[in-house]
Design a protein around this motif. Structure first.
Motif, PDB file in Angstrom:
ATOM      1  N   ASN A  67      41.680  36.856  32.548  1.00 36.32           N
ATOM      2  CA  ASN A  67      42.554  36.503  33.669  1.00 36.32           C
ATOM      3  C   ASN A  67      42.969  35.033  33.614  1.00 36.32           C
ATOM      4  N   PRO A  68      43.625  34.589  32.520  1.00 39.95           N
ATOM      5  CA  PRO A  68      44.057  33.188  32.474  1.00 39.95           C
ATOM      6  C   PRO A  68      45.209  32.903  33.431  1.00 39.95           C
ATOM      7  N   ASN A  69      45.955  33.946  33.799  1.00 40.61           N
ATOM      8  CA  ASN A  69      47.086  33.809  34.718  1.00 40.61           C
ATOM      9  C   ASN A  69      46.963  34.859  35.814  1.00 40.61           C
ATOM     10  N   PRO A  70      47.643  34.652  36.940  1.00 45.89           N
ATOM     11  CA  PRO A  70      47.586  35.651  38.012  1.00 45.89           C
ATOM     12  C   PRO A  70      48.112  37.005  37.548  1.00 45.89           C
ATOM     13  N   ASN A  71      47.359  38.057  37.815  1.00 40.58           N
ATOM     14  CA  ASN A  71      47.806  39.403  37.472  1.00 40.58           C
ATOM     15  C   ASN A  71      48.792  39.909  38.511  1.00 40.58           C
ATOM     16  N   PRO A  72      49.796  40.655  38.086  1.00 38.04           N
ATOM     17  CA  PRO A  72      50.735  41.222  39.068  1.00 38.04           C
ATOM     18  C   PRO A  72      50.119  42.410  39.789  1.00 38.04           C
ATOM     19  N   ALA A  73      50.580  42.650  40.991  1.00 39.47           N
ATOM     20  CA  ALA A  73      50.121  43.814  41.749  1.00 39.47           C
ATOM     21  C   ALA A  73      50.749  45.075  41.167  1.00 39.47           C
ATOM     22  N   VAL A  74      49.992  46.168  41.153  1.00 37.85           N
ATOM     23  CA  VAL A  74      50.486  47.442  40.633  1.00 37.85           C
ATOM     24  C   VAL A  74      50.692  48.465  41.734  1.00 37.85           C
ATOM     25  N   GLY A  75      50.256  48.141  42.940  1.00 37.87           N
ATOM     26  CA  GLY A  75      50.419  49.077  44.053  1.00 37.87           C
ATOM     27  C   GLY A  75      50.066  48.392  45.359  1.00 37.87           C
ATOM     28  N   ILE A  76      50.033  49.201  46.400  1.00 38.12           N
ATOM     29  CA  ILE A  76      49.809  48.650  47.738  1.00 38.12           C
ATOM     30  C   ILE A  76      49.033  49.664  48.569  1.00 38.12           C
ATOM     31  N   PHE A  77      48.130  49.168  49.404  1.00 37.95           N
ATOM     32  CA  PHE A  77      47.361  50.021  50.310  1.00 37.95           C
ATOM     33  C   PHE A  77      47.966  49.928  51.709  1.00 37.95           C
ATOM     34  N   PHE A  78      48.217  51.098  52.313  1.00 32.60           N
ATOM     35  CA  PHE A  78      48.762  51.166  53.659  1.00 32.60           C
ATOM     36  C   PHE A  78      47.732  51.747  54.618  1.00 32.60           C
ATOM     37  N   PRO A  79      47.473  51.086  55.739  1.00 34.32           N
ATOM     38  CA  PRO A  79      46.672  51.726  56.790  1.00 34.32           C
ATOM     39  C   PRO A  79      47.545  52.713  57.558  1.00 34.32           C
ATOM     40  N   CYS A  80      47.063  53.920  57.740  1.00 32.84           N
ATOM     41  CA  CYS A  80      47.849  54.971  58.410  1.00 32.84           C
ATOM     42  C   CYS A  80      46.985  55.669  59.449  1.00 32.84           C
ATOM     43  N   SER A  81      47.657  56.298  60.427  1.00 38.44           N
ATOM     44  CA  SER A  81      46.963  57.131  61.395  1.00 38.44           C
ATOM     45  C   SER A  81      47.994  57.938  62.166  1.00 38.44           C
ATOM     46  N   PHE A  82      47.508  58.963  62.874  1.00 36.42           N
ATOM     47  CA  PHE A  82      48.336  59.705  63.815  1.00 36.42           C
ATOM     48  C   PHE A  82      47.963  59.236  65.214  1.00 36.42           C
ATOM     49  N   SER A  83      48.933  58.686  65.918  1.00 31.14           N
ATOM     50  CA  SER A  83      48.730  58.239  67.300  1.00 31.14           C
ATOM     51  C   SER A  83      47.553  57.283  67.434  1.00 31.14           C
ATOM     52  N   GLY A 395      56.031  66.370  67.115  1.00 34.10           N
ATOM     53  CA  GLY A 395      55.110  66.321  68.232  1.00 34.10           C
ATOM     54  C   GLY A 395      53.905  65.423  68.033  1.00 34.10           C
ATOM     55  N   ARG A 396      53.871  64.720  66.892  1.00 36.73           N
ATOM     56  CA  ARG A 396      52.758  63.817  66.642  1.00 36.73           C
ATOM     57  C   ARG A 396      53.321  62.473  66.213  1.00 36.73           C
ATOM     58  N   GLU A 397      52.986  61.483  66.940  1.00 34.36           N
ATOM     59  CA  GLU A 397      53.471  60.150  66.619  1.00 34.36           C
ATOM     60  C   GLU A 397      52.693  59.588  65.435  1.00 34.36           C
ATOM     61  N   ARG A 398      53.405  59.274  64.393  1.00 31.43           N
ATOM     62  CA  ARG A 398      52.763  58.745  63.192  1.00 31.43           C
ATOM     63  C   ARG A 398      52.830  57.231  63.218  1.00 31.43           C
ATOM     64  N   PHE A 399      51.708  56.602  62.956  1.00 27.93           N
ATOM     65  CA  PHE A 399      51.682  55.146  62.888  1.00 27.93           C
ATOM     66  C   PHE A 399      51.416  54.729  61.457  1.00 27.93           C
ATOM     67  N   LEU A 400      52.299  53.926  60.915  1.00 30.94           N
ATOM     68  CA  LEU A 400      52.134  53.376  59.581  1.00 30.94           C
ATOM     69  C   LEU A 400      52.067  51.869  59.712  1.00 30.94           C
ATOM     70  N   GLY A 401      50.996  51.288  59.227  1.00 33.68           N
ATOM     71  CA  GLY A 401      50.819  49.847  59.361  1.00 33.68           C
ATOM     72  C   GLY A 401      52.008  49.073  58.811  1.00 33.68           C
ATOM     73  N   ARG A 402      52.368  48.011  59.491  1.00 31.29           N
ATOM     74  CA  ARG A 402      53.494  47.197  59.065  1.00 31.29           C
ATOM     75  C   ARG A 402      53.186  46.437  57.782  1.00 31.29           C
ATOM     76  N   ILE A 403      51.957  46.083  57.589  1.00 31.40           N
ATOM     77  CA  ILE A 403      51.590  45.250  56.454  1.00 31.40           C
ATOM     78  C   ILE A 403      50.838  46.072  55.417  1.00 31.40           C
ATOM     79  N   GLY A 404      51.224  45.918  54.170  1.00 35.24           N
ATOM     80  CA  GLY A 404      50.509  46.548  53.071  1.00 35.24           C
ATOM     81  C   GLY A 404      49.632  45.520  52.369  1.00 35.24           C
ATOM     82  N   TYR A 405      48.574  46.003  51.742  1.00 37.20           N
ATOM     83  CA  TYR A 405      47.637  45.118  51.054  1.00 37.20           C
ATOM     84  C   TYR A 405      47.748  45.373  49.551  1.00 37.20           C
TER      85      TYR A 405
END
Length: 414
Positions: A67-83, A395-405
Motif C-alpha cells: 500500500n505505497p499509495n492510497p487504494n481506490p474504493a471498489v464499492g460502497i456500503f449502504f445502511p438500509c431499513s424498512f420504516s 405500502g412500506r416506506e423504504r429508508f435508504l441511508g443518504r451516506i454510503g461508506y
C-alpha cells in the motif's frame, strides 16, 4: 583426534544451516515479490494454505509494501431499513455487477447483528458501534476489516454518573496503511457546553486518554473525515432567515502531533440562498467539499483543499440536467413543508465521491428512488449500478441511508 572430527562435523552442520537459511530467505523474498501483485482474494486463499505464507501476508511490513499509495474504493456500503426497523447493510460494487459473494452479509459482533451500525470508513477499515444503549457510553465500539472479516473491540470509555456530562458527540477513525499498520480512534465528548478530545491507539492498545484542553466549537463531529494525517470536521452549516453562524471555522486535528487547528474558510453561499448539509468527502488522498443542494438547483461545485491548507479551489463543476431528464421522478412537485417552499426541487442524495486515476474517471454515487446511480463528473454520463431489493414494495416506506461508506480492499490487521 576425536575432538577435531567432532568440531569439523559441527562446523559442516552450521554451514549447511546458514546456507539453508539463505535459500529460505531468498525464496521468501521471491514469494513476497509475487504476492505483492496478486489480487487480495487470492492472497486470502494463500493465507489458508500455509501458516508460513499466512505470517508473511500478515506481516505489517508486507502491508506497507503493498500500500505505497492510497487504494481506490471498489464499492460502497449502504445502511438500509424498512420504516426505520430491521436495518441491514447493502453492498454496492462500483462495477455495476452484483456480487454473489459480498464482503459481509451481517456485522455479527454480538448476538444482535441488527444492533450494529457503521460510523465511518477509512482506508479499508470500518468503525462500528452498537445502537440500542440509551447512554452512548455503554455502547461497544469495533474496528472491522471487511476484507479479512476480522475485528477488534475497543476498550470502554470512562463515564460519569451524570449522563449529561458524558455525551459522545463523535467517533472518528484515523488510519493510513502507507504510513503505519496501526490506527487511532478519536472520540469527542461534550461537557458543560465544552468539548474534550480523547484518543485510542491500536499500537499501544492502552486505555483512552484525554488530549488537550476543553474547547468550544460549532462543527459537526458526527461526520469527521480523515485526510492528510488529520481528522476534519466541517462547520454546522444550517442557515436560514432565523439562524446565522456564530463561527465560520471548520477544524482539523492532526493525530500525530495532536494539535487542533482551524481550516481556511469554506466557500459559503450568500444569506439569500437556503442550503445545508455541508459535508467533506475524501477519496484517494484528496479532500473535497460539496454543498448538498436543498433548493431547486441541479448544478453545483465540488471544491478541493490544497495539501498545504492554503485554500479551497473549484475542482469540478457538476450539472445533473442529464440525470433529471432520464429520471423525471427526481422532481417533486409539491412542497414538503409550509414554511420551506421546496417545489420542483430534485430529490436525490449524494452518497459518495470517488476519484479515479485520471480526472475523467472520477464519479459521484447518487441515490435516486431506490437506485444507485454512477455519474461521471467530467463526461456527464451515468448508469444505474444497483437497484435495491424491496424499493418497489407498496405500502412500506423504504429508508435508504443518504451516506454510503466506501469499501477499500485491505489486508491490514485490526
Amino acid at each position: 583426534m576425536k575432538t577435531k572430527i567432532k568440531v569439523s562435523v559441527e562446523a559442516q552442520s552450521l554451514s549447511q544451516i546458514v546456507s539453508l537459511s539463505q535459500i529460505v530467505s531468498s525464496i521468501d523474498d521471491l514469494l513476497i515479490q509475487i504476492l505483492l501483485y496478486l489480487p487480495i482474494k487470492s492472497l486470502i486463499r494463500f493465507k489458508s494454505v500455509s501458516k508460513h505464507w499466512n505470517s508473511l501476508i500478515d506481516d505489517p511490513r508486507f502491508c506497507l509494501l503493498r500500500n505505497p499509495n492510497p487504494n481506490p474504493a471498489v464499492g460502497i456500503f449502504f445502511p438500509c431499513s424498512f420504516s426505520g426497523f430491521n436495518p441491514w447493510i447493502e453492498y454496492v460494487p462500483f462495477s455495476g455487477i452484483k456480487s454473489s459473494n459480498p464482503p459481509f452479509s451481517k456485522l455479527g459482533f454480538n448476538k444482535r447483528p441488527s444492533d450494529i451500525r457503521i460510523i465511518c470508513s477509512c482506508n479499508g477499515l470500518l468503525l462500528c458501534s452498537t445502537t440500542r444503549d440509551y447512554n452512548n457510553l455503554a455502547r461497544r465500539y469495533y474496528v472491522y476489516n471487511p476484507t479479512s472479516n476480522k475485528f477488534s473491540t475497543l476498550p470502554k470509555l470512562d463515564g460519569e454518573e451524570d449522563w449529561i456530562s458524558s455525551q459522545i458527540c463523535g467517533m472518528n477513525l484515523a488510519f493510513d496503511p502507507a504510513k503505519s499498520p496501526h490506527y487511532k480512534v478519536v472520540c469527542i465528548r461534550s461537557w458543560r457546553y465544552m468539548y474534550q478530545l480523547e484518543v485510542y491507539s491500536s499500537e499501544t492498545g492502552g486505555p483512552w486518554r484525554k488530549c488537550g484542553e476543553p474547547f468550544k466549537a460549532q462543527v459537526i463531529f458526527q461526520t469527521g473525515v480523515y485526510w492528510n494525517g488529520a481528522i476534519h470536521w466541517i462547520i454546522n452549516g444550517f442557515r436560514n432567515s432565523l439562524h446565522f453562524w456564530d463561527s465560520r471555522d471548520s477544524l482539523y486535528f492532526n493525530v500525530d502531533d495532536e494539535i487542533l487547528r482551524v481550516m481556511p474558510l469554506l466557500p459559503l453561499p450568500d444569506a439569500s440562498n437556503w442550503k445545508s448539509n455541508y459535508r467533506f468527502w475524501e477519496s484517494c488522498d484528496h479532500l473535497h467539499y460539496i454543498i448538498d443542494i436543498i433548493r431547486s438547483s441541479i448544478s453545483f461545485n465540488v471544491y478541493e483543499m490544497r495539501q498545504d491548507y492554503s485554500e479551497w479551489f473549484i475542482k469540478y463543476r457538476v450539472d445533473l440536467s442529464p440525470v433529471v431528464a432520464a429520471f423525471p421522478e427526481m422532481i417533486r412537485s409539491n412542497p414538503i413543508n409550509f414554511y420551506m417552499d421546496w417545489r420542483n426541487r430534485p430529490i436525490y442524495a449524494i452518497c459518495s465521491l470517488v476519484r479515479g486515476e485520471k480526472d475523467e474517471d472520477s464519479f459521484l454515487v447518487l441515490n435516486i428512488e431506490g437506485k444507485a446511480i454512477r455519474y461521471n463528473i467530467v463526461y456527464q454520463t451515468f448508469e444505474t449500478i444497483f437497484e435495491f431489493v424491496g424499493a418497489e414494495v407498496e405500502g412500506r416506506e423504504r429508508f435508504l441511508g443518504r451516506i454510503g461508506y466506501q469499501y477499500i480492499e485491505s489486508l491490514c490487521g485490526v
